[in-house]
Design a protein around this motif. Structure first.
Motif, mmCIF file in Angstrom:
data_model
loop_
_atom_site.group_PDB
_atom_site.id
_atom_site.type_symbol
_atom_site.label_atom_id
_atom_site.label_comp_id
_atom_site.label_asym_id
_atom_site.label_seq_id
_atom_site.Cartn_x
_atom_site.Cartn_y
_atom_site.Cartn_z
ATOM 1 N N SER A 1 -2.813 -6.346 -0.468
ATOM 2 C CA SER A 1 -1.648 -6.869 -0.505
ATOM 3 C C SER A 1 -1.466 -6.749 0.908
ATOM 4 N N VAL A 2 -1.210 -7.964 1.635
ATOM 5 C CA VAL A 2 -0.160 -8.097 2.887
ATOM 6 C C VAL A 2 1.030 -8.986 2.946
ATOM 7 N N LYS A 3 1.771 -8.008 3.303
ATOM 8 C CA LYS A 3 3.590 -9.131 3.605
ATOM 9 C C LYS A 3 4.331 -8.565 4.998
ATOM 10 N N TYR A 4 4.976 -9.611 5.251
ATOM 11 C CA TYR A 4 5.652 -9.401 6.299
ATOM 12 C C TYR A 4 7.289 -10.886 6.480
ATOM 13 N N LYS A 5 8.191 -9.330 7.066
ATOM 14 C CA LYS A 5 9.720 -10.649 6.774
ATOM 15 C C LYS A 5 10.346 -9.806 7.973
ATOM 16 N N LEU A 6 11.355 -11.466 8.706
ATOM 17 C CA LEU A 6 11.879 -10.719 9.443
ATOM 18 C C LEU A 6 13.262 -10.646 8.475
ATOM 19 N N ILE B 1 0.922 -2.813 3.918
ATOM 20 C CA ILE B 1 -0.312 -2.888 2.858
ATOM 21 C C ILE B 1 -0.618 -2.172 2.378
ATOM 22 N N SER B 2 -0.896 -2.738 1.295
ATOM 23 C CA SER B 2 -1.179 -2.552 -0.191
ATOM 24 C C SER B 2 -2.564 -2.577 -1.050
ATOM 25 N N TYR B 3 -3.524 -1.403 -0.854
ATOM 26 C CA TYR B 3 -4.727 -1.568 -2.005
ATOM 27 C C TYR B 3 -5.150 -0.425 -3.180
ATOM 28 N N HIS B 4 -5.056 -2.176 -4.899
ATOM 29 C CA HIS B 4 -5.408 -1.287 -5.317
ATOM 30 C C HIS B 4 -6.760 -1.731 -6.077
ATOM 31 N N ARG B 5 -6.893 -0.178 -7.037
ATOM 32 C CA ARG B 5 -8.202 -0.259 -7.502
ATOM 33 C C ARG B 5 -8.190 0.275 -8.501
ATOM 34 N N PHE B 6 -8.987 0.154 -9.754
ATOM 35 C CA PHE B 6 -8.967 0.660 -11.345
ATOM 36 C C PHE B 6 -10.715 -0.073 -11.372
ATOM 37 N N SER B 7 -11.238 1.449 -12.383
ATOM 38 C CA SER B 7 -12.509 1.253 -13.079
ATOM 39 C C SER B 7 -12.339 1.775 -14.515
ATOM 40 N N LEU B 8 -11.981 1.504 -15.257
ATOM 41 C CA LEU B 8 -12.153 1.755 -16.940
ATOM 42 C C LEU B 8 -13.275 2.625 -17.275
ATOM 43 N N PHE B 9 -14.537 1.180 -16.996
ATOM 44 C CA PHE B 9 -15.828 2.211 -16.933
ATOM 45 C C PHE B 9 -15.740 3.298 -16.289
ATOM 46 N N TYR C 1 -6.663 4.216 -8.319
ATOM 47 C CA TYR C 1 -6.248 4.165 -6.785
ATOM 48 C C TYR C 1 -5.395 3.054 -6.175
ATOM 49 N N ASN C 2 -4.345 3.739 -5.968
ATOM 50 C CA ASN C 2 -3.679 3.119 -4.925
ATOM 51 C C ASN C 2 -3.593 3.886 -3.571
ATOM 52 N N LEU C 3 -3.504 2.922 -2.768
ATOM 53 C CA LEU C 3 -2.772 3.225 -1.643
ATOM 54 C C LEU C 3 -1.747 2.542 -0.817
ATOM 55 N N SER C 4 -0.683 3.094 0.286
ATOM 56 C CA SER C 4 -0.247 1.863 0.418
ATOM 57 C C SER C 4 0.485 2.245 2.112
ATOM 58 N N THR C 5 0.695 1.856 2.936
ATOM 59 C CA THR C 5 1.738 1.803 4.015
ATOM 60 C C THR C 5 2.741 0.452 4.200
ATOM 61 N N THR C 6 3.796 1.404 4.771
ATOM 62 C CA THR C 6 5.062 0.463 5.037
ATOM 63 C C THR C 6 5.748 0.537 6.367
ATOM 64 N N TYR C 7 5.642 -0.462 7.246
ATOM 65 C CA TYR C 7 6.304 -0.181 8.408
ATOM 66 C C TYR C 7 7.236 -1.339 8.303
#
Length: 895
Positions: free
Chosen positions: A622-627, A666-674, A679-685
């Motif tokens: 996911s990517v987000k931007y806002k003024l 920017i956030s990255y999310h992935r999970f595997s039940l198998f 894991y979740n990774l995110s960066t905000t500026y």
């Protein structure tokens, strides 16, 4: 002697959790396929053993149809493989070694036959829904919903009551498809009995209005609790009562009634053990929570800094008495109409004490201050809400609600300050009364196949009246307030903040086709504020020294009207969705202060952009931007002086305008039940290109501050990650967060660029056994660095913690936790260390409604808790005194 006792307790916790991790297990692997050899994603495999004492195991296929099923060696199992729309495959297995086996399912041509199938998979995964059949995961010792949730794959519950599923925070809790009280997870997970829960449904991208799902971009995740049939049309719950040494007591009833048309929930809590049923976090969640922080940071921090929130913010007490009651009722009037109401009443009486070393820096002659503070607090509030929901068809939805909040908080404090310029004692009394009324209207209607319209409108009335009194035998704030010589100095302040606001938005969702949407908005936000303050000195002979002639006292009316137009275009290309947007705002504001009037207007174009790439149901970017722009609160534009504290005077500026800042994430999310991997990774500026900043003039500990517009850029960067990995009965978790912030400060006419860096890491390992003790062991490592005018301040905080839960002899549950915290000010080489331990033993037979518990908190009788932090010019090392050791005996009765 005490150190040996603590060491022995920790060793006992670790040894009690001793178990063998070398169970004789084998693995069966392969794929689940259909008759055309196509893989079936999220197919369920359930292995039921023939022998008693052997765990039921299950597996779920990944996106390639691959499964990995763990079985005990040389045990007889019945393995059932199922998938919606296919006939189940049932096999009897007894394996001696690892085996590879593909399973082919046949399509069920007669769907009606499915009603005769008795097998229900323990876990079903769909696009936006996960369903857990809780009986397949619990072991019998669970008492509350939170104990059940901890056993579910992919679900985590922290100590504060926050629930996350596959790394995403749950923002709302439903019971039988209806909102439970406010929807806050804490009330639900701490009070709903475990044995009442049949299923737990996790609903991602949740929306209260079904027709808006897929149109609104919702990040909400909801839990829907399904009750067992014998808990419907029947009253259930439990009542807990206890007493302890030194007149400690607790009474905690939780009673629930659910039927198809009527739901009733009653929760009470009376105790003097320091347990708070309603905290500052609960209040912020009630007012919108983290969602408001992300979308409207100004409103969020305004709530957090309000006089009411400051009373709730205290967590450490020397003594505490809490009285809490919550009542919720929902009645279905007919098939289309529901009426619901809840009331929350809370009354707390607390005493607090702290010892703080303040280091003043970034000035020509740095110095330290020793400050001792004691407070007695009496906090009362009540919140009530009535909601009418009307859904005559799937194409129409109406929701009308009224919320009332009444507060009356009193505080009596004594502050003793020792610093180079004076030794002084100041007594402070506070009385904060407030009334808040909100009227909400939400209406949605599907106008045609391509158009859906929504109207959302909120009217809010708020009236807060804090009254503060400072009493001392020495003059304070010399040169800042016009004190007259007296034996004692009695300074009083009366403040009234009154706000009427209306927020309305009309939005049209235009679906051009499945891959292109256009959304148009028309809205208005109008706020009408008044801000009145009176500061004065009451002399011993009863005469009044009013500070108005010295530039104090405010009579301000501030009106801000924001009218805006919005255009959003949402389109999809392959697995990626994009939504650029722009909002054109027309701001008009007017100030009336005494006889002065000032009117202004401004037009701003504020762009936005969001994007989401879904590689699969379990992997997203996911990517987000806002003024964004915010306007100052009414107190910051009040031109006259106002007392902020016994050592602080503030003056606003009527010429302040709006702030302007960029935010991106920017956030990255992935999970595997198998694989048991999540894991979740995110960066905000964030970059502030135009901000409102305080300029501070320090004279000893006393300060004068005012606000100015500031156009030097400042920035904040946050990087966070969370990884969890399940290996057999073990779960390894690692959380890390790094933040960087640079900002300017103006102290004594010197402008300096400051920076702060924080690095927070937590590593933990926990077990999930049915027939062995379960233990969690973790280590937390936090570093903080603050740099200003060439001075570097460094803190290093570490924490070792362990939690134990042991169900033994069928009827006993033992729980214990221990933490060892170390605080190190590396700049001054000061180190403080304290450890905390709690334990409880609960007994209840399976066929008895009675339960008995012996508990102990703060076993080592620790006197205080250590914290440290820093601000613009101040570094603080604080000791907050806490409740002593408490030993309780409790009796619980299950209805």
């Amino acid at each position: 002697m005490v150190c040996n006792l603590k060491f022995n307790v920790v060793i006992f916790l670790l040894l009690t959790a001793g178990f063998s991790l070398q169970a004789q297990t084998i693995t069966i692997q392969g794929k689940v396929l259909d008759s055309l050899q196509q893989p079936l994603q999220y197919a369920n495999l359930l292995a039921v053993p023939s022998a008693d004492g052997v765990d039921v195991t299950f597996a779920i296929t990944n996106q390639d149809g691959v499964y990995n099923l763990k079985l005990q060696k040389n045990q007889n199992y019945t393995v059932t493989t199922s998938y919606l729309g296919f006939l189940p495959n049932i096999e009897d297995l007894n394996l001696e070694k690892d085996t590879f086996k593909d399973i082919v399912l046949k399509e069920n041509l007669n769907q009606l036959d499915e009603v005769t199938i008795k097998y229900t998979p323990p876990m079903v995964v769909k696009k936006d829904t996960i369903i857990y059949l809780t009986d397949k995961f619990v072991t019998g010792e669970e008492r509350k919903l939170k104990d059940v949730l901890k056993k579910l794959p992919g679900v985590d519950v922290d100590r504060s009551g926050n629930v996350t599923v596959n790394g995403t925070k749950v923002t709302k809790v439903l019971v039988e498809n209806k909102t439970f009280f406010t929807g806050n997870s804490k009330l639900a997970i701490n009070n709903i009995p475990a044995d009442a829960v049949d299923k737990v449904e996790v609903l991602d991208n949740y929306s209260d209005v079904a027709m808006l799902k897929g149109l609104q971009d919702s990040d909400d995740m909801a839990l829907n609790i399904k009750l067992k049939e014998d808990k419907k049309n029947f009253m259930f719950g439990d009542i807990e009562a206890g007493a302890g040494i030194k007149d400690r007591y607790v009474l905690h009833p939780s009673v629930f009634y659910y039927s198809p048309k009527t739901n009733v929930n009653v929760i009470g809590d009376l105790n003097n053990t320091g347990v708070k049923s309603f905290t500052i976090k609960d209040y912020l969640e009630f007012e919108g929570g983290i969602g408001k922080l992300l979308t409207d940071a100004g409103s969020y921090f305004k709530l957090y800094r309000s006089d009411f929130a400051q009373f709730l913010d205290n967590q450490d007490y020397k003594s505490s008495t809490n009285q809490f009651g919550a009542f919720n009722i929902r009645q279905s009037i007919n098939a289309a109409t529901d009426l619901s109401a809840y009331a929350i009443v809370n009354n707390e009486k607390n005493t607090t004490a702290s010892n703080t070393l303040n280091t003043y820096q970034n000035i020509d002659q740095p110095f330290t201050e020793q400050r001792f503070a004691n407070n007695a607090l009496d906090n009362f509030f009540t919140i009530g809400k009535v909601t009418l929901e009307y859904k005559p068809t799937v194409k129409e939805d109406l929701n009308v609600s009224t919320v009332v909040k009444v507060t009356n908080n009193k505080g009596l404090g004594v502050i003793n300050t020792i610093n180079p310029s004076q030794d002084n004692t100041i007594s402070t009394t506070n009385n904060v009364t407030g009334l808040n009324l909100k009227q909400n209207l939400s209406y949605s209607r599907k106008l045609s196949k391509t158009h859906t319209a929504t109207l959302q409108s909120t009217y809010s009335y708020q009236n807060d009246q804090p009254i503060t009194n400072w009493l001392t035998d020495q003059q304070i704030l010399q040169g800042l307030i016009p004190l007259q010589t007296d034996i004692n100095y009695n300074i009083k302040q009366t403040k009234t903040v009154n706000t009427n606001s209306v927020n309305t938005i009309l939005k049209d969702y235009w679906v051009l086709n499945n891959f292109n949407h256009v959304y148009m908005s028309l809205g208005i936000n109008a706020a009408f504020n008044s801000f009145n303050t009176t500061d004065l000195q009451q002399l011993s002979d009863g005469t009044i020294n009013n500070f108005e002639t010295a530039g104090f006292n405010n009579r301000l009316h501030y009106n801000l009207i924001d009218t805006y137009l919005g255009l959003e275009y949402k389109f999809q290309i392959g697995i990626a969705t994009f939504k650029p947007a722009a909002y054109l705002h027309f701001y008009n504001w007017q100030l009336n202060a005494f006889s002065n009037r000032n009117a202004n207007s401004k037009t701003l174009l504020l762009p936005q952009f969001t994007s989401k790439i879904e590689f699969s149901n379990s992997e997203k970017i996911s990517v987000k931007y806002k003024l964004d722009a915010t306007f100052p609160a009414v107190n910051r534009i009040a031109n006259n002086f106002v007392l902020n504290n016994f050592n602080s005077v503030y003056k606003g500026d009527a010429n302040l305008s709006n702030t302007l800042f960029h935010s991106a994430s920017i956030s990255y999310h992935r999970f595997s039940l198998f694989r048991g991997l999540n894991y979740n990774l995110s960066t905000t500026y964030n970059k502030r290109i135009k901000s409102i900043k305080n300029t501070i003039q320090l004279q000893g500990i006393e300060q004068f501050s005012t606000s100015v517009m500031f156009d030097q850029p400042e920035q904040t960067v946050n990087v966070s990650g969370r990884i969890s990995k399940s290996i057999k009965k073990l779960k390894l978790k690692f959380n890390s967060r790094w933040s960087y912030n640079d900002y300017y400060q103006i102290v004594n006419q010197n402008t300096s660029l400051n920076s702060s860096k924080d690095f927070n890491n937590t590593l933990s390992l926990e077990t999930n056994f049915k027939n062995h003790p379960n233990i969690e062991v973790g280590y937390k490592y936090v570093t903080s660095n603050y740099k200003s005018r060439g001075n570097l301040t460094q803190f290093l905080n570490t924490s070792f913690f362990t939690n134990l839960e042991y169900d033994f002899l069928n009827n006993f549950i033992f729980k214990a936790d221990y933490s060892l915290d170390t605080f190190n000010n590396k700049t001054t080489n000061n180190t403080n260390q304290f450890d905390m331990a709690n334990a409880s033993l609960f007994y209840q037979t399976e066929d008895s409604p009675w339960g008995f518990e012996l508990s102990a908190t703060n076993i080592f009788d620790v006197k205080f808790r250590q914290t440290n932090n820093f601000s613009d010019f101040l570094i603080q090392d604080s000791q907050s005194f806490i409740l002593p050791r408490i030993i309780m005996f409790k009796v619980a009765y299950k209805l």
